[in-house]
Design an enzyme around this catalytic site. Structure first.
Site, PDB file in Angstrom:
ATOM      1  N   THR A 195     -11.116  39.669  40.892  1.00 51.44           N
ATOM      2  CA  THR A 195     -10.166  40.277  39.966  1.00 51.44           C
ATOM      3  C   THR A 195      -9.823  41.686  40.421  1.00 51.44           C
ATOM      4  O   THR A 195     -10.636  42.343  41.039  1.00 51.44           O
ATOM      5  CB  THR A 195     -10.847  40.374  38.576  1.00 51.44           C
ATOM      6  OG1 THR A 195     -11.277  39.073  38.197  1.00 51.44           O
ATOM      7  CG2 THR A 195      -9.922  40.949  37.542  1.00 51.44           C
ATOM      8  N   GLY A 247     -15.918  39.280  39.272  1.00 51.00           N
ATOM      9  CA  GLY A 247     -16.946  38.283  39.575  1.00 51.00           C
ATOM     10  C   GLY A 247     -16.879  37.101  38.632  1.00 51.00           C
ATOM     11  O   GLY A 247     -15.824  36.788  38.077  1.00 51.00           O
TER      12      GLY A 247
END
Length: 335
Positions: A195, A247
């Site tokens: 991300t 993550g």
């Protein structure tokens, strides 16, 4: 004897002390001297280019909210980035679904999840915040809203992503690989998710944040991670600071990770220490799972101090201020 007159005197004194304490607290918060206003930080190496775009707004004295939106639109539009935006890898059914959220200095926030056919989810999330009474729109509803707001509907599955998906279908095995953005740790690996989370502190000392992703490659259709969840993938409290994550989102959601980091900073933790404690909570709850995944947190406080911490080595973040435009810092890790 504790009579009514004494009670009134004590109550008045208590009220005065309370008022003084609140006033002193407000002065303390408002008089914090920055170590580097303005500043923008973001996750991973693609954060360098994203920060440069955000800096164009910040260096002119612009609002942090405008900066973070403009910044994360860069990786969203990058056709070589398969973990964020329009070139992201699809789910197991071949659908590219995007998640994003944004939060400003007033605590306003907006989010979209599992949205298809729209290239810039962060901008749709901002309009959810500004033009609806809601915080989150999902799936077809998010796409419908985006189109109504003038966004172009387009096919997001690129030839390269489609080729990778069809190759994956031969085995249909899902196994996350750590730190795809750190080429040293995962050279040439194309199947993963990471991300971009961005936090900015503008010249007025106000904080805003943004978070956007295409999620896990080849995930179950409809899966949503932490990125669009306020308090998980992103949280901002303008009195304290902001935090974002990257993550495996399921573990971040279970621990309401970004909210936790901000609350720890409220207690006096340095941003790096707050991120470390959030990581330790994940490891303590699920030690066996933690050994196989990556989760990282990034945070900034009202002084402009920043820090990061991750479960595994390899997590890095980008920093941009008046002194440097392309600084990349290795976050510390548990293992």
């Amino acid at each position: 004897m504790y009579n009514r007159r004494k009670f009134i005197k004590v109550s008045a004194a208590t009220a005065s002390i309370t008022a003084f304490s609140r006033s002193a607290f407000a002065r303390t918060i408002n008089s914090i001297e920055p170590s580097g206003f303005p500043i923008v930080i973001s996750t991973w190496n693609f954060g360098v280019d994203a920060n440069k775009e955000a800096w164009k707004t910040l260096e002119k004295g612009g609002r942090a909210l405008d900066a973070v939106e403009a910044g994360v639109r860069i990786p969203e539009a990058d056709m070589n980035n398969h973990t964020v935006g329009r070139a992201g890898y699809p789910d197991r059914d071949g659908h590219v679904t995007l998640d994003a959220c944004i939060m400003d200095e007033f605590g306003n926030c907006g989010s979209v999840a599992a949205m298809e056919d729209i290239a810039h989810p962060i901008s749709v999330a901002r309009l959810v915040m500004e033009k609806t009474p809601h915080i989150m729109l999902v799936g077809d509803g998010a796409t419908q809203f985006a189109v109504e707001q003038g966004f172009k509907r387009e096919k997001l599955l690129t030839p390269e992503s489609e080729k990778a998906w069809k190759e994956w279908l031969k085995t249909a095995k899902y196994a996350p690989v750590l730190n795809i953005e750190d080429k040293q740790h995962a050279p040439g690996n194309q199947y993963n998710h990471d991300t971009i989370g961005m936090l900015a502190l503008d010249a007025k000392g106000n904080i805003s944040g943004a978070c956007t992703t295409s999620g896990m490659a080849f995930k179950l259709h409809g899966r949503v991670g932490d990125s669009p969840i306020i308090g998980a993938g992103l949280f901002v409290d303008n009195e304290v600071g902001g935090a974002t994550s990257t993550g495996v989102g399921e573990e971040v959601i279970r621990n309401v990770g970004s909210f936790l980091v901000v609350e720890l900073m409220r207690q006096g933790y340095h941003p790096e220490d707050a991120c470390r404690e959030a990581v330790n909570r994940i490891i303590k709850k699920k030690p066996d799972t933690a050994k196989q995944i990556q989760v990282g947190f990034l945070a900034i406080n009202k002084k402009g101090e920043h820090g990061a911490y991750a479960i595994q080595p390899g997590f890095e973040y980008a920093v941009c201020n008046s002194q440097t435009q392309d600084l990349l810092i290795k976050g510390k890790s548990f293992y």
